[in-house]
Enzyme design. Structure first.
Site, PDB file in Angstrom:
ATOM      1  N   CYS A 114      -0.318   4.033   2.384  1.00  0.00           N
ATOM      2  CA  CYS A 114       0.313   3.876   3.271  1.00  0.00           C
ATOM      3  C   CYS A 114       1.357   4.033   3.655  1.00  0.00           C
ATOM      4  CB  CYS A 114      -0.220   2.399   3.836  1.00  0.00           C
ATOM      5  SG  CYS A 114      -2.082   1.588   3.123  1.00  0.00           S
ATOM      6  N   ASP A 115       2.327   4.000   3.529  1.00  0.00           N
ATOM      7  CA  ASP A 115       3.540   3.723   3.464  1.00  0.00           C
ATOM      8  C   ASP A 115       4.443   4.258   2.338  1.00  0.00           C
ATOM      9  OD1 ASP A 115       2.659   2.024   5.379  1.00  0.00           O
ATOM     10  OD2 ASP A 115       3.018   0.131   4.135  1.00  0.00           O
TER      11      ASP A 115
ATOM     12  N   CYS B  77       1.020  -1.311  -0.278  1.00  0.00           N
ATOM     13  CA  CYS B  77       0.203  -0.339   0.253  1.00  0.00           C
ATOM     14  C   CYS B  77       0.822   1.105   0.119  1.00  0.00           C
ATOM     15  CB  CYS B  77      -1.249  -0.094   1.215  1.00  0.00           C
ATOM     16  SG  CYS B  77      -1.493   1.899   1.011  1.00  0.00           S
TER      17      CYS B  77
HETATM   18  C1  LIG Z   1       0.370  -3.658   6.342  1.00  0.00           C
HETATM   19  C2  LIG Z   1      -1.094  -2.786   5.648  1.00  0.00           C
HETATM   20  C3  LIG Z   1      -0.661  -1.747   6.138  1.00  0.00           C
HETATM   21  C4  LIG Z   1      -1.744  -1.500   5.525  1.00  0.00           C
HETATM   22  N1  LIG Z   1      -1.697   0.382   6.307  1.00  0.00           N
HETATM   23  C5  LIG Z   1      -2.325   1.142   6.610  1.00  0.00           C
HETATM   24  C6  LIG Z   1      -2.396   2.707   6.596  1.00  0.00           C
HETATM   25  O1  LIG Z   1      -1.464   3.253   7.656  1.00  0.00           O
HETATM   26  N2  LIG Z   1      -3.310   3.274   6.660  1.00  0.00           N
HETATM   27  C7  LIG Z   1      -4.677   3.394   6.490  1.00  0.00           C
HETATM   28  O2  LIG Z   1      -5.676   4.143   5.726  1.00  0.00           O
HETATM   29  N3  LIG Z   1      -4.799   2.325   5.419  1.00  0.00           N
HETATM   30  C8  LIG Z   1      -4.186   1.821   5.577  1.00  0.00           C
HETATM   31  N4  LIG Z   1      -4.343  -0.079   5.508  1.00  0.00           N
HETATM   32  C9  LIG Z   1      -5.275  -0.167   4.607  1.00  0.00           C
HETATM   33  C10 LIG Z   1      -6.295  -0.752   5.533  1.00  0.00           C
HETATM   34  O3  LIG Z   1      -6.385  -1.085   6.406  1.00  0.00           O
HETATM   35  C11 LIG Z   1      -7.705  -0.922   4.726  1.00  0.00           C
HETATM   36  O4  LIG Z   1      -7.903  -0.249   3.829  1.00  0.00           O
HETATM   37  C12 LIG Z   1      -8.958  -1.570   6.275  1.00  0.00           C
HETATM   38  O5  LIG Z   1      -8.406  -2.201   6.961  1.00  0.00           O
HETATM   39  C13 LIG Z   1      -9.755  -1.551   5.573  1.00  0.00           C
HETATM   40  O6  LIG Z   1     -10.849  -1.811   6.196  1.00  0.00           O
HETATM   41  P1  LIG Z   1     -11.866  -2.809   6.822  1.00  0.00           P
HETATM   42  O7  LIG Z   1     -13.112  -2.905   7.514  1.00  0.00           O
HETATM   43  O8  LIG Z   1     -12.722  -3.257   5.131  1.00  0.00           O
HETATM   44  O9  LIG Z   1     -11.349  -4.877   5.848  1.00  0.00           O
HETATM   45  P2  LIG Z   1     -10.119  -5.227   6.774  1.00  0.00           P
HETATM   46  O10 LIG Z   1      -9.572  -4.708   7.660  1.00  0.00           O
HETATM   47  O11 LIG Z   1      -9.702  -6.446   5.574  1.00  0.00           O
HETATM   48  O12 LIG Z   1     -10.902  -6.458   7.842  1.00  0.00           O
HETATM   49  C14 LIG Z   1     -11.452  -7.212   6.569  1.00  0.00           C
HETATM   50  C15 LIG Z   1     -12.626  -8.025   8.031  1.00  0.00           C
HETATM   51  O13 LIG Z   1     -13.499  -8.910   7.597  1.00  0.00           O
HETATM   52  C16 LIG Z   1     -12.723 -10.557   8.235  1.00  0.00           C
HETATM   53  N5  LIG Z   1     -13.265 -11.422   7.236  1.00  0.00           N
HETATM   54  C17 LIG Z   1     -12.733 -12.216   6.321  1.00  0.00           C
HETATM   55  N6  LIG Z   1     -13.313 -12.503   5.800  1.00  0.00           N
HETATM   56  C18 LIG Z   1     -14.661 -12.965   6.493  1.00  0.00           C
HETATM   57  C19 LIG Z   1     -15.687 -14.114   6.659  1.00  0.00           C
HETATM   58  N7  LIG Z   1     -15.969 -15.470   5.843  1.00  0.00           N
HETATM   59  N8  LIG Z   1     -16.457 -14.457   8.043  1.00  0.00           N
HETATM   60  C20 LIG Z   1     -16.030 -13.411   9.213  1.00  0.00           C
HETATM   61  N9  LIG Z   1     -15.027 -12.224   9.038  1.00  0.00           N
HETATM   62  C21 LIG Z   1     -14.394 -12.054   7.936  1.00  0.00           C
HETATM   63  C22 LIG Z   1     -11.596 -10.803   8.277  1.00  0.00           C
HETATM   64  O14 LIG Z   1     -11.417 -11.421   9.467  1.00  0.00           O
HETATM   65  C23 LIG Z   1     -11.461  -8.873   9.119  1.00  0.00           C
HETATM   66  O15 LIG Z   1     -12.138  -8.646  10.278  1.00  0.00           O
HETATM   67  C24 LIG Z   1      -3.065  -0.463   5.982  1.00  0.00           C
HETATM   68  C25 LIG Z   1      -3.208  -2.246   4.710  1.00  0.00           C
HETATM   69  C26 LIG Z   1      -2.259  -3.370   5.436  1.00  0.00           C
HETATM   70  C27 LIG Z   1      -2.120  -4.496   4.888  1.00  0.00           C
END
Ligand SMILES: Cc1cc2nc3c(=O)[nH]c(=O)nc-3n(C[C@H](O)[C@H](O)[C@H](O)COP(=O)(O)OP(=O)(O)OC[C@H]3O[C@@H](n4cnc5c(N)ncnc54)[C@H](O)[C@@H]3O)c2cc1C
Length: 331
Positions: free
Chosen positions: A157-158, A154
């Site tokens: 992000c980084d 990302c």
């Molecule tokens: C290494 C890294 C660093 C990052 N740094 C930043 C940053 O500094 N700033 C920033 O804004 N963004 C950052 N991001 C991006 C950010 O993490 C994502 O945009 C954000 O987490 C998305 O949120 P979300 O709730 O959509 O999904 P996610 O955070 O991906 O969460 C998905 C959830 O769904 C659950 N899930 C999946 N399948 C199932 C299922 N079948 N049953 C039940 N639960 C399920 C998972 O367990 C998880 O809890 C980073 C990402 C990464 C990988």
């Protein structure tokens, strides 16, 4: 045959005669910023939400150290602490948070049936899907070794951590072109590592990359390995693999960015929900509504463009408000 199967499932739902069945007003699937934010809003709206966390409790941010771009944390925060804060805030208003994975759904009727890995059957009036998207990696052992130490999927992000440094971006599509251009605004030099001799990116993005002076495209190069003592210091590539001109190339870099795509976590929902060709859930523009009434999607699972914690949280809020309005009309 399929029709009878669906009817039977719906009969089971109406009779509520399945062992281990629970009726829930608002079910939230996923515990990232989108899921927890939906839980905060849904519990404050008295929807008595139940949230299943999935395997990765707290979502993608639990795999990172510093989050410096989320508003409200002027000194920055680590991903795991931030997500624990989200969870506590949702629990404060009564959201029920359970560890568990959704393995099967039936969205064919008015009530929505969801089955978890411990064979629990949830019958929900409204469902919010916030299961995120997983970045694709090349599958090298060194990507894991240097995770958080120079390897990132990302740039938004980084990228900031690599100001004035040299980095490589892997990929040839629009995302890679966008990430390379973004990083070029921060870094001294950006190598774009492209497997083929052309870019798959749109013409506009290609032109942008080609016009950016500090981006150098390494055509027909594939990554073999990363090296470095306390973090990434360089990458080993193979040029023109499998030809008589094959050559091993080593370049010095400080950061290695993957931009080869994401896999939205939508496999269990695909039978019922419309997705785009990659698998992102399609929502009605400006809302979290899917093609099934009472099923909403929030966060990265429906967002191929921004994929940030703040946008995920924002759409989690939208989904809870959309769910509340839907439920109030059901009465
Ligand atoms: C290494 C890294 C660093 C990052 N740094 C930043 C940053 O500094 N700033 C920033 O804004 N963004 C950052 N991001 C991006 C950010 O993490 C994502 O945009 C954000 O987490 C998305 O949120 P979300 O709730 O959509 O999904 P996610 O955070 O991906 O969460 C998905 C959830 O769904 C659950 N899930 C999946 N399948 C199932 C299922 N079948 N049953 C039940 N639960 C399920 C998972 O367990 C998880 O809890 C980073 C990402 C990464 C990988």
């Amino acid at each position: 045959m399929e029709i009878f199967k669906t009817l039977n499932l719906q009969k089971d739902i109406q009779n509520n005669d399945i062992e281990n069945t629970e009726n829930v007003r608002c079910l939230i699937i996923g515990s990232g910023p989108a899921g927890y934010t939906a839980a905060i809003y849904a519990s404050r709206a008295n929807l008595k939400p139940v949230l299943y966390t999935g395997l990765e409790m707290g979502g993608q941010l639990t795999t990172t150290t510093d989050v410096d771009n989320y508003p409200g944390y002027p000194g920055g925060v680590t991903g795991p602490i931030m997500m624990e804060d989200f969870k506590k805030q949702a629990e404060r208003f009564g959201a029920v948070i359970r560890f568990g994975i959704v393995t099967e759904v039936d969205f064919s009727g008015k009530k929505h049936k969801v089955i978890t890995d411990d064979k629990k059957v949830i019958i929900a009036d409204a469902v919010i899907i916030a299961t995120g998207a997983t970045a694709k990696y090349l599958g090298l052992a060194s990507e894991t070794k240097y995770a958080g130490m120079g390897v990132s999927a990302c740039a938004t992000c980084d990228g900031f951590f690599y100001r004035g440094k040299d980095v490589a971006v892997v990929g040839g599509g629009d995302t890679a072109a966008e990430e390379a251009t973004y990083l070029a605004g921060l870094c001294k030099k950006v190598y774009l590592v492209v497997r083929r001799d052309t870019l798959r990116a749109s013409k506009v993005m290609q032109d942008k990359v080609l016009a950016t002076k500090n981006i150098e495209i390494l055509w027909e190069h594939e990554t073999i390995d990363l090296f470095g003592v306390n973090g990434v210091e360089g990458v080993t590539l193979v040029k023109k693999k499998g030809t008589s001109d094959e050559e091993i190339v080593k370049i010095k870099i400080d950061g290695f960015f993957l931009a080869i795509g994401h896999t939205p976590n939508t496999e269990v929902f695909k039978k019922y929900l419309e997705t785009d060709k990659v698998g992102y859930i399609k929502t009605v523009p400006g809302t979290s509504k899917t093609n099934v009434a009472g099923v909403f999607a929030a966060g990265d699972v429906q967002d191929p463009h921004y994929r940030q914690a703040i946008t995920a949280a924002g759409s989690g809020c939208m989904a809870a408000i959309d769910a509340e309005r839907y439920l109030s009309e059901l009465k």
